[in-house]
Scaffold this motif. Sequence first.
Motif, PDB file in Angstrom:
ATOM      1  N   THR A 190      30.673  48.316 -52.848  1.00 37.11           N
ATOM      2  CA  THR A 190      31.121  46.953 -53.131  1.00 37.11           C
ATOM      3  C   THR A 190      30.062  46.188 -53.907  1.00 37.11           C
ATOM      4  O   THR A 190      30.374  45.480 -54.878  1.00 37.11           O
ATOM      5  CB  THR A 190      31.439  46.221 -51.813  1.00 37.11           C
ATOM      6  N   MET A 191      28.803  46.330 -53.515  1.00 41.05           N
ATOM      7  CA  MET A 191      27.728  45.625 -54.216  1.00 41.05           C
ATOM      8  C   MET A 191      27.538  46.185 -55.625  1.00 41.05           C
ATOM      9  O   MET A 191      27.300  45.424 -56.569  1.00 41.05           O
ATOM     10  CB  MET A 191      26.437  45.715 -53.398  1.00 41.05           C
ATOM     11  N   ARG A 192      27.641  47.499 -55.783  1.00 43.16           N
ATOM     12  CA  ARG A 192      27.496  48.092 -57.115  1.00 43.16           C
ATOM     13  C   ARG A 192      28.588  47.587 -58.056  1.00 43.16           C
ATOM     14  O   ARG A 192      28.321  47.221 -59.204  1.00 43.16           O
ATOM     15  CB  ARG A 192      27.562  49.619 -57.020  1.00 43.16           C
ATOM     16  N   GLN A 193      29.822  47.548 -57.575  1.00 43.08           N
ATOM     17  CA  GLN A 193      30.918  47.093 -58.414  1.00 43.08           C
ATOM     18  C   GLN A 193      30.780  45.613 -58.757  1.00 43.08           C
ATOM     19  O   GLN A 193      31.170  45.181 -59.847  1.00 43.08           O
ATOM     20  CB  GLN A 193      32.254  47.351 -57.721  1.00 43.08           C
ATOM     21  N   ALA A 194      30.236  44.813 -57.834  1.00 41.95           N
ATOM     22  CA  ALA A 194      30.097  43.378 -58.082  1.00 41.95           C
ATOM     23  C   ALA A 194      28.992  43.069 -59.086  1.00 41.95           C
ATOM     24  O   ALA A 194      29.018  42.022 -59.749  1.00 41.95           O
ATOM     25  CB  ALA A 194      29.829  42.652 -56.768  1.00 41.95           C
ATOM     26  N   LEU A 195      28.009  43.953 -59.204  1.00 43.84           N
ATOM     27  CA  LEU A 195      26.904  43.746 -60.140  1.00 43.84           C
ATOM     28  C   LEU A 195      27.309  44.103 -61.566  1.00 43.84           C
ATOM     29  O   LEU A 195      28.066  45.044 -61.801  1.00 43.84           O
ATOM     30  CB  LEU A 195      25.711  44.605 -59.744  1.00 43.84           C
ATOM     31  N   LYS A 196      26.771  43.365 -62.504  1.00 45.96           N
ATOM     32  CA  LYS A 196      26.882  43.769 -63.901  1.00 45.96           C
ATOM     33  C   LYS A 196      26.075  45.048 -64.117  1.00 45.96           C
ATOM     34  O   LYS A 196      25.097  45.296 -63.392  1.00 45.96           O
ATOM     35  CB  LYS A 196      26.318  42.671 -64.811  1.00 45.96           C
ATOM     36  N   PRO A 197      26.427  45.883 -65.083  1.00 46.83           N
ATOM     37  CA  PRO A 197      25.558  47.025 -65.419  1.00 46.83           C
ATOM     38  C   PRO A 197      24.148  46.532 -65.729  1.00 46.83           C
ATOM     39  O   PRO A 197      23.964  45.599 -66.519  1.00 46.83           O
ATOM     40  CB  PRO A 197      26.234  47.619 -66.656  1.00 46.83           C
ATOM     41  N   ARG A 214      21.505  48.509 -60.917  1.00 45.32           N
ATOM     42  CA  ARG A 214      22.746  49.261 -61.083  1.00 45.32           C
ATOM     43  C   ARG A 214      22.648  50.059 -62.382  1.00 45.32           C
ATOM     44  O   ARG A 214      22.506  49.504 -63.462  1.00 45.32           O
ATOM     45  CB  ARG A 214      23.957  48.328 -61.140  1.00 45.32           C
ATOM     46  N   GLU A 215      22.766  51.382 -62.243  1.00 44.46           N
ATOM     47  CA  GLU A 215      22.588  52.244 -63.401  1.00 44.46           C
ATOM     48  C   GLU A 215      23.860  52.971 -63.826  1.00 44.46           C
ATOM     49  O   GLU A 215      24.118  53.162 -65.003  1.00 44.46           O
ATOM     50  CB  GLU A 215      21.501  53.290 -63.117  1.00 44.46           C
ATOM     51  N   GLY A 216      24.644  53.437 -62.890  1.00 43.38           N
ATOM     52  CA  GLY A 216      25.797  54.240 -63.283  1.00 43.38           C
ATOM     53  C   GLY A 216      26.832  54.313 -62.186  1.00 43.38           C
ATOM     54  O   GLY A 216      26.931  53.424 -61.345  1.00 43.38           O
ATOM     55  N   GLU A 217      27.603  55.387 -62.177  1.00 41.72           N
ATOM     56  CA  GLU A 217      28.654  55.571 -61.191  1.00 41.72           C
ATOM     57  C   GLU A 217      28.120  56.354 -59.993  1.00 41.72           C
ATOM     58  O   GLU A 217      27.027  56.919 -60.025  1.00 41.72           O
ATOM     59  CB  GLU A 217      29.828  56.326 -61.832  1.00 41.72           C
ATOM     60  N   ARG A 218      28.926  56.397 -58.953  1.00 38.97           N
ATOM     61  CA  ARG A 218      28.576  57.182 -57.776  1.00 38.97           C
ATOM     62  C   ARG A 218      28.547  58.671 -58.122  1.00 38.97           C
ATOM     63  O   ARG A 218      29.324  59.152 -58.949  1.00 38.97           O
ATOM     64  CB  ARG A 218      29.600  56.948 -56.660  1.00 38.97           C
ATOM     65  N   VAL A 219      27.657  59.393 -57.481  1.00 38.41           N
ATOM     66  CA  VAL A 219      27.612  60.844 -57.637  1.00 38.41           C
ATOM     67  C   VAL A 219      27.620  61.466 -56.247  1.00 38.41           C
ATOM     68  O   VAL A 219      27.220  60.844 -55.259  1.00 38.41           O
ATOM     69  CB  VAL A 219      26.360  61.297 -58.413  1.00 38.41           C
ATOM     70  N   GLN A 220      28.072  62.686 -56.162  1.00 38.56           N
ATOM     71  CA  GLN A 220      28.174  63.369 -54.880  1.00 38.56           C
ATOM     72  C   GLN A 220      26.804  63.817 -54.400  1.00 38.56           C
ATOM     73  O   GLN A 220      25.967  64.276 -55.175  1.00 38.56           O
ATOM     74  CB  GLN A 220      29.117  64.568 -54.990  1.00 38.56           C
TER      75      GLN A 220
END
Length: 403
Positions: free
Chosen positions: A175-182, A248-254
């Motif tokens: 949620t916090m990652r999505q709320a942040l700008k890149p 915030r750098e990128g998308e989630r990774v496994q």
Amino acid sequence: MPTVSNIENYACDFCQSSLSKPDYIPQGTRRLMAVHVCPVCGLSQSCQGVSEPDRIRTLSADADWGNVRHGKGVRFGALRSILERDVNWFETRRAVDIGANRGDFILWLNTTHQEVECWAIEPDESVVSTYANLSSVRLHVNRLEQVNLTASYFDLVLCSHTLEHAESAGGMLETMRQALKPGGMLLLEVPNLKGITGEETVEEFFIDKHSFHFDRETLLDYLRCAGFSVLRGADDTDNLNITLLLRREGERVQYRPHDGQDRAARNRQWIADYAKRLPANRALLKRIVDEKLRPLGKRQKVGYWGAGRIFDALVNYGGLEEQDVYCLVDRYLYGIIPKTHGVAIERPEALRLREPQVLIALGRSAEDQIARTAYAFGVRHVVKFSDLMEQARDLPMTHSDAH
């Protein structure tokens, strides 16, 4: 009524591995919490056996401590130095405080950077009065899980001692990652599991209010998989708090296991050692009170700085009584709780008028600061709690100790 023994078959919030046998049952838990260490990634998390009982405000040294809501104010000074040094305020237009508590960050921001659009998310309506009516603040009285934040909206997210309360730490990070700008920043702080390795621990670390107990390495793995890079704090030596400035750098990774099993073994050993040390240290409190504090209190005016969990442990496990305490001061609890164990909580400045001959500093990492301030207030003798614990260990064992 469920019992701790049937808490099983949970999944790790990080890597979704199965959790079965608990590694530790916290002392005094009212929610029948059980601590599990993930065998794959090493994450320590608590699973509850019953729904949360009535919210009780307590300074207990046991797992039922909580709802006092003062700890974030204690830590804001350290966070403020990072905010002042490492955040580019010329480029920061929108900020959100997740778990705003009594508003230390909100009020600082409203004073120093009034041009920044500020959001506050705080589920406890009883603590928001200082900033609820500020026109520059958009307040949501709710948990983050129930708030819809605009995607890629904020330049800065502050999350201080909130992630450990989450229903899902992974969900809150997303949620916090999505709320942040890149490229936006997250200033994150949580309690450090390594704190349980401290020699003087008398307070239950695994409190009912905390679902997650992060060690630094596992948290860093968690954050990198959640799409954050570390700007500051990866190698910090603070054993009580993990403080990280992230981007915030990128998308989630496994998550891909590498040294998680080694961390799991280490964390389990930390917890096993702590489970032995906690009752042993609490047994020392009786010696401290009977052989040090009570005799001293009969000869001199003995004050105490620190009305929180160590004081509660001295009362409940050491037998300290109201008549043993000449005065009790606490900078952060004064004005929040009027008294504890029958003793009024005063502001530290009261030491100038009360003039105790001896002051007992119950401050953990703040002992030195307490001593300096107390001397400035005119106190002539300060005794640190850590020194009392060391002295108690060195006392010869008595017949009653052996039984």
